[in-house]
Design an enzyme around this catalytic site. Structure first.
Site, PDB file in Angstrom:
ATOM      1  N   ASP A 175       5.524   0.291  12.786  1.00 48.09           N
ATOM      2  CA  ASP A 175       6.006  -0.811  13.627  1.00 48.09           C
ATOM      3  C   ASP A 175       7.156  -0.252  14.462  1.00 48.09           C
ATOM      4  O   ASP A 175       8.317  -0.562  14.234  1.00 48.09           O
ATOM      5  CB  ASP A 175       6.451  -1.971  12.743  1.00 48.09           C
ATOM      6  CG  ASP A 175       5.295  -2.481  11.899  1.00 48.09           C
ATOM      7  OD1 ASP A 175       4.486  -3.240  12.422  1.00 48.09           O
ATOM      8  OD2 ASP A 175       5.179  -2.067  10.724  1.00 48.09           O
TER       9      ASP A 175
ATOM     10  N   SER B 124      -1.539  -3.588   5.633  1.00 46.62           N
ATOM     11  CA  SER B 124      -2.045  -4.672   4.791  1.00 46.62           C
ATOM     12  C   SER B 124      -3.255  -5.322   5.461  1.00 46.62           C
ATOM     13  O   SER B 124      -4.172  -5.786   4.792  1.00 46.62           O
ATOM     14  CB  SER B 124      -0.954  -5.720   4.577  1.00 46.62           C
ATOM     15  OG  SER B 124       0.220  -5.104   4.101  1.00 46.62           O
TER      16      SER B 124
ATOM     17  N   HIS C 236       4.001   1.376   2.339  1.00 45.32           N
ATOM     18  CA  HIS C 236       5.206   0.712   1.826  1.00 45.32           C
ATOM     19  C   HIS C 236       5.874   1.579   0.753  1.00 45.32           C
ATOM     20  O   HIS C 236       7.086   1.722   0.715  1.00 45.32           O
ATOM     21  CB  HIS C 236       4.840  -0.636   1.179  1.00 45.32           C
ATOM     22  CG  HIS C 236       4.252  -1.641   2.113  1.00 45.32           C
ATOM     23  ND1 HIS C 236       2.949  -2.082   2.009  1.00 45.32           N
ATOM     24  CD2 HIS C 236       4.781  -2.321   3.158  1.00 45.32           C
ATOM     25  CE1 HIS C 236       2.720  -2.992   2.945  1.00 45.32           C
ATOM     26  NE2 HIS C 236       3.800  -3.155   3.660  1.00 45.32           N
TER      27      HIS C 236
ATOM     28  N   HIS D 194       0.873  -1.181   0.000  1.00 45.06           N
ATOM     29  CA  HIS D 194       0.000   0.000   0.000  1.00 45.06           C
ATOM     30  C   HIS D 194       0.908   1.230   0.000  1.00 45.06           C
ATOM     31  O   HIS D 194       2.147   1.098  -0.042  1.00 45.06           O
ATOM     32  CB  HIS D 194      -0.945  -0.038   1.204  1.00 45.06           C
ATOM     33  CG  HIS D 194      -0.242  -0.300   2.509  1.00 45.06           C
ATOM     34  ND1 HIS D 194       0.642   0.590   3.071  1.00 45.06           N
ATOM     35  CD2 HIS D 194      -0.262  -1.376   3.342  1.00 45.06           C
ATOM     36  CE1 HIS D 194       1.112   0.100   4.197  1.00 45.06           C
ATOM     37  NE2 HIS D 194       0.592  -1.103   4.389  1.00 45.06           N
TER      38      HIS D 194
HETATM   39  P1  AMP Z   1       4.966  -5.142   6.457  1.00 44.64           P
HETATM   40  O1  AMP Z   1       4.768  -5.512   5.038  1.00 44.64           O
HETATM   41  O2  AMP Z   1       3.707  -4.884   7.207  1.00 44.64           O
HETATM   42  O3  AMP Z   1       5.934  -6.051   7.177  1.00 44.64           O
HETATM   43  O4  AMP Z   1       5.687  -3.737   6.433  1.00 44.64           O
HETATM   44  C1  AMP Z   1       6.888  -3.544   5.734  1.00 44.64           C
HETATM   45  C2  AMP Z   1       7.471  -2.220   6.127  1.00 44.64           C
HETATM   46  O5  AMP Z   1       6.554  -1.178   5.789  1.00 44.64           O
HETATM   47  C3  AMP Z   1       7.710  -2.117   7.643  1.00 44.64           C
HETATM   48  O6  AMP Z   1       8.924  -1.425   7.883  1.00 44.64           O
HETATM   49  C4  AMP Z   1       6.523  -1.325   8.094  1.00 44.64           C
HETATM   50  O7  AMP Z   1       6.749  -0.597   9.277  1.00 44.64           O
HETATM   51  C5  AMP Z   1       6.309  -0.392   6.934  1.00 44.64           C
HETATM   52  N1  AMP Z   1       4.944   0.121   6.936  1.00 44.64           N
HETATM   53  C6  AMP Z   1       3.798  -0.607   6.969  1.00 44.64           C
HETATM   54  N2  AMP Z   1       2.724   0.209   7.019  1.00 44.64           N
HETATM   55  C7  AMP Z   1       3.214   1.481   7.029  1.00 44.64           C
HETATM   56  C8  AMP Z   1       2.617   2.778   7.089  1.00 44.64           C
HETATM   57  N3  AMP Z   1       1.296   2.937   7.161  1.00 44.64           N
HETATM   58  N4  AMP Z   1       3.425   3.848   7.070  1.00 44.64           N
HETATM   59  C9  AMP Z   1       4.778   3.706   7.014  1.00 44.64           C
HETATM   60  N5  AMP Z   1       5.399   2.522   6.955  1.00 44.64           N
HETATM   61  C10 AMP Z   1       4.629   1.422   6.968  1.00 44.64           C
END
Ligand code: AMP
Length: 280
Positions: A150, A186, A37, A34
């Protein structure tokens, strides 16, 4: 954009870049991409010659099997978004490729990993350390980009780097939100329409708590946040902690306001586990 699915091909490709003197930025993700990312990817694009994005749903960081099974996956849409964002390499490996044998490493991540997510999801951060240390080993990036959504994870990764001795600059990136304030995730896809409409209340309550923090003591502020959300009947607060943004340990007072206080929350809404945080 090249799509690479094997570790050996990835290693070859990045070392060719290195030989040419290129700087390398890595954005680790679990796919179902999204704009949150993509904000990390755009930052990496600005700051590096070669941008690698991994999309891999890492089984070792899921302490809950159902969560792993229901985690959203959409490779085709991810590839299109990464292409559009100007990524050089999408690394999309299979589980067998990343873990040809079980990863039995146990990381002593210290106090930053023992509270909040670490306490509620046993083994989660160890799994995060396993996958991120492997990705750092495969890519050997100059910089790696992580979202402050996170928040605790960033401190855990820094702790992991002390243990492995890997030299990677960790670049924290701000939380990207929907116009209604809900932090992009996600997992938001798993919310039904009714709960999606309620979910922005989480951020709204945290924003309101900023004002309350001027007068309420820590414990009362914690209760206020929890009760404000739970009294609606739509949320169950798993934890709400106000912590030091470096050590992740609870702050014991808000007056005067510590320089680096962050409120971290995990809420269940319509069967979906949502996390968010706010700086005080
Ligand atoms: P994930 O796919 O959820 O493991 O996230 C991958 C990376 O994207 C991690 O470093 C998350 O902290 C970051 N991330 C996920 N959602 C957001 C968001 N809304 N804003 C900024 N970074 C995000």
């Amino acid at each position: 954009m090249e799509i690479i699915r094997t570790v050996s091909e990835l290693r070859n490709r990045v070392s060719r870049g290195r030989e040419k003197g290129q700087t390398i930025g890595l954005v680790p993700t679990m796919g179902a991409l999204h704009e949150g990312h993509i904000s990390l990817v755009s930052r990496a694009r600005k700051e590096n010659d070669l941008v690698v994005v991994s999309t891999f749903v890492n089984p070792t960081q899921f302490n809950n099997k159902t969560d792993l099974v229901t985690y959203p996956r959409n490779e085709q849409a991810d590839v299109e978004k990464l292409e559009k964002a100007g990524v050089d390499i999408a690394f999309i490996p299979s589980v067998e490729e990343v873990y040809p044998e079980p990863d039995t490493r146990v990381f002593d991540l210290g106090p930053v990993a023992q509270v909040m997510e670490g306490k509620m999801r046993p083994g989660h951060f160890n799994g995060v350390a396993q996958i991120v240390s492997k990705l750092f080993d495969f890519v050997n990036p100059d910089r790696a980009y992580f979202g402050e959504k996170d928040f605790q994870q960033i401190a855990v990764i820094k702790s992991m780097l002390h243990l492995t001795g890997q030299k990677v600059e960790i670049v924290p990136c701000p939380i990207k939100r929907h116009p209604d304030g809900l932090a992009m995730s996600s997992r938001n896809q798993l919310l039904d329409a009714e709960h999606r409409a309620m979910a922005p209340q989480i951020h709204k309550t945290l924003e309101e708590s900023r004002e309350k923090a001027k007068t309420l003591p820590v414990q009362e502020l914690r209760s206020w946040v929890k009760e404000s959300l739970e009294k609606t009947g739509n949320f169950q607060v798993e934890y709400y902690e106000i912590v030091d943004g470096d050590t992740m340990q609870p702050v014991d007072q808000l007056h005067p306001l510590p320089e680096n206080a962050v409120g971290c929350i995990t809420v269940h809404c319509g069967g979906v586990r949502l996390i968010d945080n706010i700086r005080y």
